[in-house]
Design an enzyme around this catalytic site. Structure first.
Site, PDB file in Angstrom:
ATOM      1  N   THR A  49      29.653  53.338  32.655  1.00  0.00           N
ATOM      2  CA  THR A  49      30.016  52.018  33.537  1.00  0.00           C
ATOM      3  C   THR A  49      31.128  51.464  33.970  1.00  0.00           C
ATOM      4  O   THR A  49      32.278  52.299  34.758  1.00  0.00           O
ATOM      5  CB  THR A  49      29.456  50.510  33.279  1.00  0.00           C
ATOM      6  N   GLU A  95      24.320  48.834  30.112  1.00  0.00           N
ATOM      7  CA  GLU A  95      24.035  47.982  28.917  1.00  0.00           C
ATOM      8  C   GLU A  95      23.119  47.741  28.236  1.00  0.00           C
ATOM      9  O   GLU A  95      23.294  47.384  27.456  1.00  0.00           O
ATOM     10  CB  GLU A  95      25.142  46.963  29.006  1.00  0.00           C
ATOM     11  N   LYS A 112      28.938  27.504  43.692  1.00  0.00           N
ATOM     12  CA  LYS A 112      29.109  25.988  43.135  1.00  0.00           C
ATOM     13  C   LYS A 112      29.231  25.137  43.776  1.00  0.00           C
ATOM     14  O   LYS A 112      30.780  25.032  44.204  1.00  0.00           O
ATOM     15  CB  LYS A 112      29.823  26.342  41.079  1.00  0.00           C
ATOM     16  N   TRP A 127      23.955  25.663  42.517  1.00  0.00           N
ATOM     17  CA  TRP A 127      24.224  26.491  42.823  1.00  0.00           C
ATOM     18  C   TRP A 127      23.801  26.922  43.521  1.00  0.00           C
ATOM     19  O   TRP A 127      22.400  27.140  44.230  1.00  0.00           O
ATOM     20  CB  TRP A 127      23.844  28.009  41.703  1.00  0.00           C
TER      21      TRP A 127
END
Lengths: 542, 542
Positions: free
Chosen positions: B185, B331, B438, B443
C-alpha cells in the site's frame, strides 16, 4: 511464506449471520399443514434459530451429536438446518419415502439422538419407535393447538419448546472441517450409505451453485425449491438463498400440486425454481388445462433424471421460461454440473440447440470432472466418446459414514454414471455404468435406445438391458410395453431404430411384456430384468 | 464428528487448471507495446505458463521465493501471475507510479529475487539497480526483436527465455494458506506496507467478487479491467475472469486513452469493465466529442474514489450503461462492498435513487462489516449514523509483511474510512478517520462539505479540514480556490451551505487560496494543510 490474511473458518454460521445482518428484512414464505401462508423475515427466522439452539441444549444435546429431521420444506425445517449445524451438531435429514426397514437402519446407523418430525409422520414413527433404541425423544413440528394425540415416547411440541427459550445464544466457534449435516443415499442394492457434509463443503458448494452461470442467485430473486430438503441435500438452496439474500418460498408437502405451485408462483412472484421433471410436467399439465400463466417465472432448474425436450419446449414456447439442466447426487453435495442456456455460443440450428440444452452442463468451479475407460485412462471431450464419470472437489465425498472400503480411484469419486463431454465442456449422461452394454469392446447406451423406443407412437414404455452373447460378449435386448389397442411386430419395432442409431447399436431382439419392473422411487428396475433374462436365448440361436 | 468430504486445498492452480480444461478456447486479448492486437486462448496462455514455470526453475527460483513484476495489464503479466503463484512462489506486483525511493524500499523489504518488467520501465530500473542488491537479474517482457539496449545486470528477454523451455510441467501440491502474491500500500505517511495474499484468500475473493450481485461474471461476458494489475491486486479479475470462463481484454499501458478504449470496446464487444472515475470521465469525454457509441457495454464497475453522479448519468442516459460502485483496498484483496444497481427495491424517487447508486454498496458474502464509534461500540445501520469502518473475513489482512504491531481491533481490520450504512445495508463512505471533524462529540464529514462547496459555480476546488477550537474541540475550516475571473466573499461562500447541511456543520471560516496541496497520486493532501493551519485563529476570536 505464510500470508498475512485472517485465518477464519468457512462455516454455516457465517451464512446465517450474514443473512441476518445484511438482509434482515428479506422474506421466507412457507406452506405448512397448520398455516398455508406463513411468512416472516430472515431476522425472525434466525431469532427463532437462536431459541431453538437453546432448546437443543435443554434436551441435553451437545457438539457432535446427531439430530435427525423427517420433514418437508418449510421454515421450521430451515430453522433446524441452521440451529443444529451452527451448534456444532449434525443435522441428519431423513427421506420419509424410504422403506421402514431402511429408515430404522439409518436412524440407528447414524446414531441419531432426537427426531424432529412433521405431524403427518407421527403414525409412521409410532409404529417404528420400538426399533429405534437410541432415540431419546421426538419433537413434532407444529403448534400446541395442532399437536396430535400420540404414543411417541418423550414427545415435545416444537412451538412450545421454542417458546420456553430465550433468543439470546452465542454460537460456538467451529472447525470448518467438522460435520454439519448428513444424508443417506438409497441405492438399489444393500443398505443406504451415509454422506457427511462439512461446514467448509457447504459454504464452498453454496458459492459454486450461486455463481452467475449456475443458479445465478441475486437478491431480487424469489427462489422456490421444489426439491425436498431431505433429498440430495435439497440442492443446497437452504444455504445458497440466504447467502445471496434472495427471497425463499417453500411449498411444504404439496410439491406436485400444479394448482398450488401456480398460485404460489403468482402470489410470491417466483423468478426461479428447482425440481425434478415430474414436478414440471405436473405444473405444465395444470397450466395447459387451466389456461393460467406464470409471468414472474424466468428460469427453472431441473435434475434428478433426464428431462424430456417436450418440457423445455412447453416452458419456453408457452411461458417464456428457460429450463436449465443440472446434475449431481448426494455424494456431490449435490450440484456437479449445470447447463446455463443463455450462452452466446447457442447460435446453432434448432436441432443442435436442442441437443445442447438437453445436456447436463459444464462442471462448476469447485469440482473437477473426467471420463475414463475401463482401464481408468482419461478420455477426450469430443462430444462422442462415452466414459465412466469421475469427479473430485472440496464438496465431493471420498467415503461413506462408518463404512470401510475404497470409493475413489486415485482420489476421484466414481459416480456410476456414463457420459460423453462435448467440445463445449458440456456433459451428456448416456447411461449408468452398471447398465451400459459393452459390445465387442464398444459401449452402447441403453438410455439412448430407450428414448428412441418410447418415441414410437405405439409404445408405452421401453427398457434395454445387456444380455450375454457368445460373439460380442453382450448385446442389447429391447423390452417393450405396447399401448392399449396397439400392435406391432418385433421386426417392425427393431426397424424403427434404423437411421436413428449406428447399425451395430440396434438391439438383437425385442420382447413384448405386459409391464416392466420398477424400483420404489419409480425408476426402471434393470436389476430385476437382468435376473429375469439371464438365460435368454437370442433368436438367431433359437 | 469429521465429514466424509475430500480434503482438497483452495489454490490458484485449481483456477488455472479449471479454465484450461473447461474453457480452453476462450480468448485473452491484449494491447502491448510490441503488438496492439495480441490474441490467444486460455489453452495457449496456460501452455506458456507451464513454459514459464520451467523458466523460473531454470533461474534458480524455488518455493517461497519472491518474484517481482513491474508491468501493465497484458497477457505476459497474466502468465507471470499464474506461473509464479502456482509454482509456490510469491508474485510481488510493484506499482511503477511510486516514488523511486519507495520502489527501492519495497523491492528490498519484500526480498524480491528477480524482476520482470515492461520495456518502458528499463530506464527506471537501470537508474535504480545499484540500490537493489538482492535482485539477481531482470527479465524484459518483450520479444528479441523489441529488446532494448540496456545496462541492466543479468538481463533476459522474456520471449527467448520462454522459447528455451518445454510446456510440460507438474504443478506442485500447495498448502492453501501459503503466500501467493503480495502488494504494497502507498500510504501518505511512512513506508509502504506489504499485504500478502494466500491461495485460499484468492480463491475465496474470486468466488465472492464473481457472484451475481457483484461482478456477476458469466462465460459470455467480455471483461476489460482498466484497473492496473499492480494496484489493489487488480480487483482480482485476473483470477475471477478465468474462473468464470469469460473473455479477458487487457488494454496494456494506454488505460486513460478514450479513443483506444472505445475502439477496444467495439472491436472486442466488451460487456463489462472496471476502473477509477478519471478513466470513465476520459472515455465519456471522448465519446461526446467523437459521437461514437459503445453498444456492447452493459455495466462498468467504479472504485478507488467516490464517483460523481454526472458519470452515472452520462453512462446511463447516453449509452445505457449501468455504473456500479465498489469499495475496497489493498488490505481487502480488494473488494469489500459492491452496489448492484438492478435491484428491485429501486422503486424510488429520482433523488432517492441517485443517493442509493452513489453508495459503495453492500458487503459481499465472505466479509463482515461494522461501523463503530470512538469507543469501538458498534453503531446502527440507520442511514445516518457515521462510524469508523471495520472489516473482517478470510480475504482481509490482519497484519503487514514483516511489520510488528496490532492492526486489528478484536480481530477487525480498521480501514481508516468513515461511513454510514443505510437500512438497505448499503455503505456510504463519508470521510477518512484521520480527516473527519469531531465537533462537540459529533462527527462532521469533510467530504460532504467539499462536495457542496465545489458545486458552487464560482469555485474550482475546495478542501475542508478540522482545526482546533476551544469550545467545540474542533471546527471545520473551508479552503477554496476560486475560478479564474470569479470573486466571492467569505460570507457568501459560507451562506452557500445553508439548507444543504445541518447548521452546526457549516464551516466557521473560509480562506481563499491560490492552490491546494496534493499528494503524488493527485489526492488532496490534508496532512500538509493541517500543518499549515495548525495555529489558525478563528475569525470570532481574531
Amino acid at each position: 511464506m505464510q500470508s498475512t490474511m485472517m485465518n477464519l473458518p468457512l462455516t454455516i454460521t457465517s451464512i446465517m449471520e450474514f443473512a441476518d445482518k445484511v438482509y434482515p428484512n428479506q422474506e421466507i414464505v412457507s406452506v405448512t399443514l397448520d398455516n398455508p401462508n406463513h411468512r416472516y423475515r430472515y431476522k425472525d427466522a434466525f431469532k427463532r434459530t437462536r431459541q431453538l439452539a437453546n432448546a437443543l441444549e435443554s434436551l441435553g444435546l451437545k457438539q457432535g451429536d446427531v439430530v435427525a429431521t423427517m420433514a418437508w420444506n418449510d421454515y421450521r425445517h430451515l430453522e433446524l438446518y441452521y440451529a443444529i449445524s451452527c451448534s456444532g451438531m449434525v443435522c441428519h435429514t431423513i427421506n420419509p419415502r424410504l422403506f421402514d426397514e431402511q429408515i430404522e437402519y439409518i436412524v440407528n446407523h447414524a446414531e441419531d439422538q432426537w427426531l424432529f418430525i412433521d405431524p403427518l409422520f407421527v403414525p409412521k414413527l409410532e409404529a417404528m419407535q420400538d426399533k429405534l433404541p437410541n432415540i431419546k425423544g421426538f419433537v413434532v413440528l407444529t403448534s400446541e393447538q395442532h399437536m396430535p394425540e400420540t404414543s411417541l415416547r418423550n414427545v415435545h411440541c416444537y412451538e412450545s419448546l421454542l417458546a420456553s427459550h430465550y433468543a439470546l445464544f452465542t454460537w460456538p466457534a467451529l472447525d470448518e472441517n467438522m460435520a454439519s449435516a448428513m444424508c443417506y443415499t438409497s441405492g438399489t442394492t444393500g443398505n443406504p450409505k451415509g454422506v457427511v457434509y462439512s461446514h467448509r463443503s457447504t459454504v464452498l458448494h453454496s458459492y459454486a451453485t450461486s455463481m452467475p452461470d449456475a443458479f445465478g442467485l441475486k437478491r431480487q430473486d424469489v427462489m422456490m425449491p421444489i426439491v425436498p430438503m431431505f433429498h440430495v441435500n435439497g440442492w443446497g438452496v437452504v444455504y445458497s438463498v440466504p447467502m445471496c439474500g434472495a427471497k425463499l418460498v417453500m411449498p411444504g408437502p404439496r410439491m406436485a400440486d400444479g394448482a398450488m405451485l401456480t398460485a404460489l408462483i403468482n402470489q410470491e412472484k417466483i423468478t426461479l425454481s428447482a425440481g425434478v421433471p415430474t414436478i414440471w410436467q405436473a405444473l405444465l399439465d395444470y397450466l395447459e388445462t387451466s389456461g393460467e400463466t406464470i409471468d414472474s417465472l424466468k428460469r427453472v432448474a431441473v435434475g434428478g433424471a433426464a428431462c424430456p425436450l417436450s418440457i423445455f419446449k412447453a416452458f419456453k414456447d408457452n411461458h417464456n421460461v428457460d429450463v436449465e439442466h443440472g446434475w449431481g447426487m448426494t455424494e456431490t453435495s449435490p450440484l456437479g454440473t449445470y447447463n446455463n442456456t443463455e450462452d452466446a455460443d447457442f447460435d446453432l440450428s434448432e436441432e443442435a440447440y436442442n441437443q445442447k440444452i438437453l445436456r447436463q452442463g459444464r462442471p462448476l468451479f469447485g469440482v473437477e470432472l473426467r471420463i475414463v475407460d475401463d482401464e481408468g485412462k482419461e478420455l477426450p471431450w469430443d462430444g462422442k466418446t462415452p466414459g465412466a464419470v469421475q469427479i473430485k472437489g472440496s464438496y465431493i465425498t471420498e467415503s461413506y459414514f462408518k463404512l470401510e472400503g475404497e470409493f475413489t480411484q486415485d482420489g476421484w469419486f466414481e459416480t456410476g454414471d456414463v457420459a460423453f463431454i462435448d467440445e463445449d465442456s458440456r456433459m451428456q449422461i448416456t447411461d449408468r455404468t452398471k447398465d451400459i452394454i459393452k459390445s465387442g469392446g464398444e459401449w452402447i447406451s441403453t438410455i439412448e435406445l430407450e428414448n428412441h423406443a418410447v418415441n414410437h407412437p405405439d409404445i408405452a414404455e421401453a427398457a434395454v438391458i445387456g444380455v450375454s452373447h457368445d460373439k460380442w460378449t453382450e448385446r442389447p435386448l429391447l423390452l417393450v410395453v405396447v399401448k392399449p389397442g396397439k400392435s406391432i411386430s418385433s421386426d417392425e419395432m427393431l426397424a424403427w431404430f434404423k437411421g436413428k442409431v449406428a447399425s451395430w447399436w440396434i438391439p438383437n431382439a425385442c420382447e413384448f411384456v405386459e409391464e416392466l419392473p420398477h424400483t420404489a422411487t419409480g425408476k426402471l428396475d434393470k436389476k430385476v430384468m437382468k435376473v429375469r433374462y439371464k438365460g435368454y436365448v437370442w433368436p438367431e440361436f433359437a
